[in-house]
Write a protein that holds these residues in place. Structure first.
Motif, PDB file in Angstrom:
ATOM      1  N   LEU A  76       0.830  -1.190   0.000  1.00  0.00           N
ATOM      2  CA  LEU A  76       0.000   0.000   0.000  1.00  0.00           C
ATOM      3  C   LEU A  76       0.874   1.252   0.000  1.00  0.00           C
ATOM      4  CD1 LEU A  76      -2.434  -1.295   2.764  1.00  0.00           C
ATOM      5  CD2 LEU A  76      -2.869  -1.264   0.294  1.00  0.00           C
ATOM      6  N   HIS A  77       0.226   2.400  -0.219  1.00  0.00           N
ATOM      7  CA  HIS A  77       0.941   3.668  -0.272  1.00  0.00           C
ATOM      8  C   HIS A  77       1.665   3.936   1.046  1.00  0.00           C
ATOM      9  CE1 HIS A  77       0.948   8.263  -0.788  1.00  0.00           C
ATOM     10  NE2 HIS A  77       1.757   7.763  -1.696  1.00  0.00           N
ATOM     11  N   HIS A  78       2.987   4.111   1.000  1.00  0.00           N
ATOM     12  CA  HIS A  78       3.841   4.375   2.161  1.00  0.00           C
ATOM     13  C   HIS A  78       3.921   3.193   3.125  1.00  0.00           C
ATOM     14  CE1 HIS A  78       3.728   9.116   2.047  1.00  0.00           C
ATOM     15  NE2 HIS A  78       4.305   8.569   0.983  1.00  0.00           N
ATOM     16  N   MET A  79       3.441   2.029   2.737  1.00  0.00           N
ATOM     17  CA  MET A  79       3.369   0.908   3.674  1.00  0.00           C
ATOM     18  C   MET A  79       4.739   0.522   4.219  1.00  0.00           C
ATOM     19  SD  MET A  79       1.684  -2.825   2.963  1.00  0.00           S
ATOM     20  CE  MET A  79       2.341  -4.314   3.731  1.00  0.00           C
ATOM     21  N   VAL A  80       5.733   0.363   3.352  1.00  0.00           N
ATOM     22  CA  VAL A  80       7.052  -0.063   3.822  1.00  0.00           C
ATOM     23  C   VAL A  80       7.665   1.007   4.721  1.00  0.00           C
ATOM     24  CG1 VAL A  80       9.367  -0.781   3.151  1.00  0.00           C
ATOM     25  CG2 VAL A  80       7.407  -1.504   1.784  1.00  0.00           C
ATOM     26  N   ARG A  81       7.566   2.256   4.338  1.00  0.00           N
ATOM     27  CA  ARG A  81       8.132   3.335   5.156  1.00  0.00           C
ATOM     28  C   ARG A  81       7.418   3.458   6.496  1.00  0.00           C
ATOM     29  NH1 ARG A  81       7.774   8.296   1.291  1.00  0.00           N
ATOM     30  NH2 ARG A  81       8.547   9.384   3.143  1.00  0.00           N
ATOM     31  N   ASN A  82       6.122   3.196   6.539  1.00  0.00           N
ATOM     32  CA  ASN A  82       5.392   3.237   7.803  1.00  0.00           C
ATOM     33  C   ASN A  82       5.749   2.043   8.686  1.00  0.00           C
ATOM     34  OD1 ASN A  82       4.120   5.606   7.046  1.00  0.00           O
ATOM     35  ND2 ASN A  82       2.311   4.571   6.240  1.00  0.00           N
ATOM     36  N   LEU A  83       5.968   0.886   8.066  1.00  0.00           N
ATOM     37  CA  LEU A  83       6.450  -0.265   8.833  1.00  0.00           C
ATOM     38  C   LEU A  83       7.811   0.045   9.447  1.00  0.00           C
ATOM     39  CD1 LEU A  83       5.509  -3.227   6.446  1.00  0.00           C
ATOM     40  CD2 LEU A  83       4.640  -2.899   8.772  1.00  0.00           C
ATOM     41  N   VAL A  84       8.722   0.590   8.642  1.00  0.00           N
ATOM     42  CA  VAL A  84      10.071   0.889   9.141  1.00  0.00           C
ATOM     43  C   VAL A  84      10.013   1.908  10.275  1.00  0.00           C
ATOM     44  CG1 VAL A  84      12.293   1.941   8.564  1.00  0.00           C
ATOM     45  CG2 VAL A  84      11.259   0.271   7.022  1.00  0.00           C
ATOM     46  N   GLY A  85       9.218   2.946  10.117  1.00  0.00           N
ATOM     47  CA  GLY A  85       9.094   3.943  11.183  1.00  0.00           C
ATOM     48  C   GLY A  85       8.602   3.341  12.484  1.00  0.00           C
ATOM     49  N   THR A  86       7.688   2.381  12.381  1.00  0.00           N
ATOM     50  CA  THR A  86       7.171   1.707  13.573  1.00  0.00           C
ATOM     51  C   THR A  86       8.212   0.762  14.163  1.00  0.00           C
ATOM     52  OG1 THR A  86       4.947   1.831  12.621  1.00  0.00           O
ATOM     53  CG2 THR A  86       5.258   0.330  14.470  1.00  0.00           C
ATOM     54  N   PHE A  87       8.905   0.021  13.308  1.00  0.00           N
ATOM     55  CA  PHE A  87       9.975  -0.858  13.796  1.00  0.00           C
ATOM     56  C   PHE A  87      11.055  -0.050  14.527  1.00  0.00           C
ATOM     57  CE2 PHE A  87       9.079  -3.786   9.926  1.00  0.00           C
ATOM     58  CZ  PHE A  87       8.002  -4.361  10.582  1.00  0.00           C
ATOM     59  N   VAL A  88      11.386   1.120  14.005  1.00  0.00           N
ATOM     60  CA  VAL A  88      12.394   1.961  14.647  1.00  0.00           C
ATOM     61  C   VAL A  88      11.916   2.417  16.023  1.00  0.00           C
ATOM     62  CG1 VAL A  88      13.511   4.241  14.533  1.00  0.00           C
ATOM     63  CG2 VAL A  88      13.611   2.682  12.581  1.00  0.00           C
ATOM     64  N   ASP A  89      10.644   2.748  16.164  1.00  0.00           N
ATOM     65  CA  ASP A  89      10.113   3.090  17.486  1.00  0.00           C
ATOM     66  C   ASP A  89      10.284   1.920  18.450  1.00  0.00           C
ATOM     67  OD1 ASP A  89       9.427   5.692  17.052  1.00  0.00           O
ATOM     68  OD2 ASP A  89       7.253   5.375  16.977  1.00  0.00           O
ATOM     69  N   ILE A  90      10.102   0.698  17.946  1.00  0.00           N
ATOM     70  CA  ILE A  90      10.298  -0.481  18.788  1.00  0.00           C
ATOM     71  C   ILE A  90      11.777  -0.698  19.076  1.00  0.00           C
ATOM     72  CG2 ILE A  90      10.085  -3.012  18.815  1.00  0.00           C
ATOM     73  CD1 ILE A  90       7.438  -2.652  17.263  1.00  0.00           C
ATOM     74  N   GLY A  91      12.614  -0.557  18.040  1.00  0.00           N
ATOM     75  CA  GLY A  91      14.052  -0.736  18.223  1.00  0.00           C
ATOM     76  C   GLY A  91      14.662   0.284  19.158  1.00  0.00           C
ATOM     77  N   ALA A  92      14.052   1.473  19.235  1.00  0.00           N
ATOM     78  CA  ALA A  92      14.515   2.521  20.144  1.00  0.00           C
ATOM     79  C   ALA A  92      13.818   2.436  21.497  1.00  0.00           C
ATOM     80  CB  ALA A  92      14.275   3.896  19.519  1.00  0.00           C
ATOM     81  N   GLU A  93      12.996   1.397  21.673  1.00  0.00           N
ATOM     82  CA  GLU A  93      12.289   1.121  22.930  1.00  0.00           C
ATOM     83  C   GLU A  93      11.282   2.201  23.291  1.00  0.00           C
ATOM     84  OE1 GLU A  93      14.576  -1.215  25.960  1.00  0.00           O
ATOM     85  OE2 GLU A  93      16.300  -0.334  24.903  1.00  0.00           O
ATOM     86  N   ARG A  94      10.697   2.811  22.265  1.00  0.00           N
ATOM     87  CA  ARG A  94       9.593   3.741  22.501  1.00  0.00           C
ATOM     88  C   ARG A  94       8.242   3.031  22.415  1.00  0.00           C
ATOM     89  NH1 ARG A  94      13.088   7.300  19.503  1.00  0.00           N
ATOM     90  NH2 ARG A  94      12.064   6.746  17.553  1.00  0.00           N
ATOM     91  N   LEU A  95       8.241   1.840  21.820  1.00  0.00           N
ATOM     92  CA  LEU A  95       7.069   0.977  21.773  1.00  0.00           C
ATOM     93  C   LEU A  95       7.491  -0.416  22.221  1.00  0.00           C
ATOM     94  CD1 LEU A  95       5.375   1.838  18.327  1.00  0.00           C
ATOM     95  CD2 LEU A  95       4.449   2.331  20.591  1.00  0.00           C
ATOM     96  N   PRO A  96       6.573  -1.192  22.828  1.00  0.00           N
ATOM     97  CA  PRO A  96       6.923  -2.557  23.212  1.00  0.00           C
ATOM     98  C   PRO A  96       7.092  -3.449  21.993  1.00  0.00           C
ATOM     99  CG  PRO A  96       4.600  -2.121  23.642  1.00  0.00           C
ATOM    100  CD  PRO A  96       5.217  -0.808  23.259  1.00  0.00           C
ATOM    101  N   VAL A  97       7.891  -4.483  22.119  1.00  0.00           N
ATOM    102  CA  VAL A  97       8.208  -5.347  20.986  1.00  0.00           C
ATOM    103  C   VAL A  97       6.982  -6.080  20.464  1.00  0.00           C
ATOM    104  CG1 VAL A  97       8.802  -7.356  22.398  1.00  0.00           C
ATOM    105  CG2 VAL A  97       9.904  -7.032  20.152  1.00  0.00           C
ATOM    106  N   ASP A  98       5.965  -6.268  21.302  1.00  0.00           N
ATOM    107  CA  ASP A  98       4.755  -6.974  20.873  1.00  0.00           C
ATOM    108  C   ASP A  98       3.652  -6.024  20.406  1.00  0.00           C
ATOM    109  OD1 ASP A  98       4.160  -5.844  23.309  1.00  0.00           O
ATOM    110  OD2 ASP A  98       3.359  -7.675  24.225  1.00  0.00           O
ATOM    111  N   ALA A  99       4.019  -4.784  20.060  1.00  0.00           N
ATOM    112  CA  ALA A  99       3.011  -3.776  19.708  1.00  0.00           C
ATOM    113  C   ALA A  99       2.385  -4.011  18.346  1.00  0.00           C
ATOM    114  CB  ALA A  99       3.627  -2.380  19.747  1.00  0.00           C
ATOM    115  N   ILE A 100       3.048  -4.750  17.457  1.00  0.00           N
ATOM    116  CA  ILE A 100       2.598  -4.840  16.071  1.00  0.00           C
ATOM    117  C   ILE A 100       1.206  -5.449  15.954  1.00  0.00           C
ATOM    118  CG2 ILE A 100       3.063  -5.868  13.815  1.00  0.00           C
ATOM    119  CD1 ILE A 100       4.929  -3.589  14.491  1.00  0.00           C
ATOM    120  N   SER A 101       0.930  -6.505  16.704  1.00  0.00           N
ATOM    121  CA  SER A 101      -0.385  -7.157  16.577  1.00  0.00           C
ATOM    122  C   SER A 101      -1.510  -6.195  16.925  1.00  0.00           C
ATOM    123  CB  SER A 101      -0.450  -8.410  17.461  1.00  0.00           C
ATOM    124  OG  SER A 101      -0.227  -8.069  18.824  1.00  0.00           O
ATOM    125  N   GLY A 102      -1.330  -5.393  17.952  1.00  0.00           N
ATOM    126  CA  GLY A 102      -2.352  -4.419  18.321  1.00  0.00           C
ATOM    127  C   GLY A 102      -2.498  -3.316  17.295  1.00  0.00           C
TER     128      GLY A 102
END
Length: 268
Positions: free
Chosen positions: A216-242
């Motif tokens: 989808l439009h911007h899908m990969v970039r939005n995934l990466v931005g979210t993964f980076v929030d997790i990698g920087a410990e701003r989101l929990p590692v199990d946040a993706i399912s929610g």
């Protein structure tokens, strides 16, 4: 009438994306001009997808038809002479009339490249200007293990509404143009199947590779931005399912910069 398939590589830095736009430099526009220069025919080559401004390609595919007879290798050489150095035609092949660069695609692979300035506590790494246009010079310390765990959560078939930006172009396109750019089935649903999703360290970079049936439009970039929030410990590692379950773009992380994204391969 001869039907052609081109495989292209380009540096997206100087372009306002793939899609032709009035008064703005685009990859599709430059390719169309080169085809007209070489053959005298006015065609609009159809791409496998519309990369955004600043996004790069290692294996973009375009298709179009010509009435002028020309050998494939002559066409490749002539187009490369007519195109700017930032766009290269890697291969040219004749295809059947029903082939369409977008509609015939069975899968795509993208890469996203991050320059982590502070891995393992070392905070004095400097991103070279030689690679800066092709990576996200990320200022935060990222945990590669967390990135890997988060990426694995999107493998399989999911509704990716939470990771999709609204497409600003669709409202202004004619229906015929919209149909030429996206298969009917993908216009109606935000469900996509991801077959591979993972991070690795490569030559001092963190590289994300994702392969799927479509994006989808911007899908990969939005995934990466979210993964980076997790990698920087701003989101929990199990946040993706929610986030996936929310079906709401505001539930996910920010959009990663365009310059780190590459369209690697299109499969047919």
């Amino acid at each position: 009438m001869t039907h052609w398939k081109l495989t292209l590589s380009y540096d997206g830095t100087p372009y306002s994306g793939w899609q032709v736009q009035p008064t703005l430099p685009t990859v599709q526009g430059r390719l169309a001009s080169a085809i007209q220069h070489v053959t005298g025919e006015v065609v609009l080559p159809q791409g496998s997808g519309r990369t955004d401004a600043g996004v790069h390609a290692l294996g973009q595919v375009a298709s179009f038809s010509l009435t002028v007879p020309i050998p494939a290798e002559n066409l490749r050489r002539a187009l490369n002479r007519a195109l700017p150095p930032s766009i290269r035609v890697l291969s040219v092949e004749e295809v059947q009339p029903e082939f369409h660069a977008r509609h015939s695609a069975a899968g795509k692979t993208y890469e996203y490249r991050i320059f982590p300035r502070v891995p393992d506590g070392v905070d004095d790494r400097i991103c070279s200007p030689m690679i800066a246009p092709f990576v996200w010079d990320c200022p935060w310390k990222l945990d590669l293990g967390l990135l890997q765990a988060a990426a694995g959560s999107v493998v399989g078939e999911h509704d990716f509404t939470s990771f999709a930006a609204s497409d600003p172009d669709l409202a202004t396109r004619s229906q015929a143009d919209a149909e030429s750019l996206e298969p009917h089935s993908e216009q109606r649903s935000n469900v996509r199947r991801i077959e591979r999703s993972g991070w690795e360290e490569r030559d001092g970079l963190y590289v994300y590779t994702v392969r799927g049936s479509g994006f989808l439009h911007h899908m990969v970039r939005n995934l990466v931005g979210t993964f980076v929030d997790i990698g920087a410990e701003r989101l929990p590692v199990d946040a993706i399912s929610g986030i996936l379950a929310a079906l709401d773009r505001s539930a996910a992380g920010p959009t990663a910069p365009a310059r780190g994204l590459f369209l690697v391969e299109v499969e047919y």
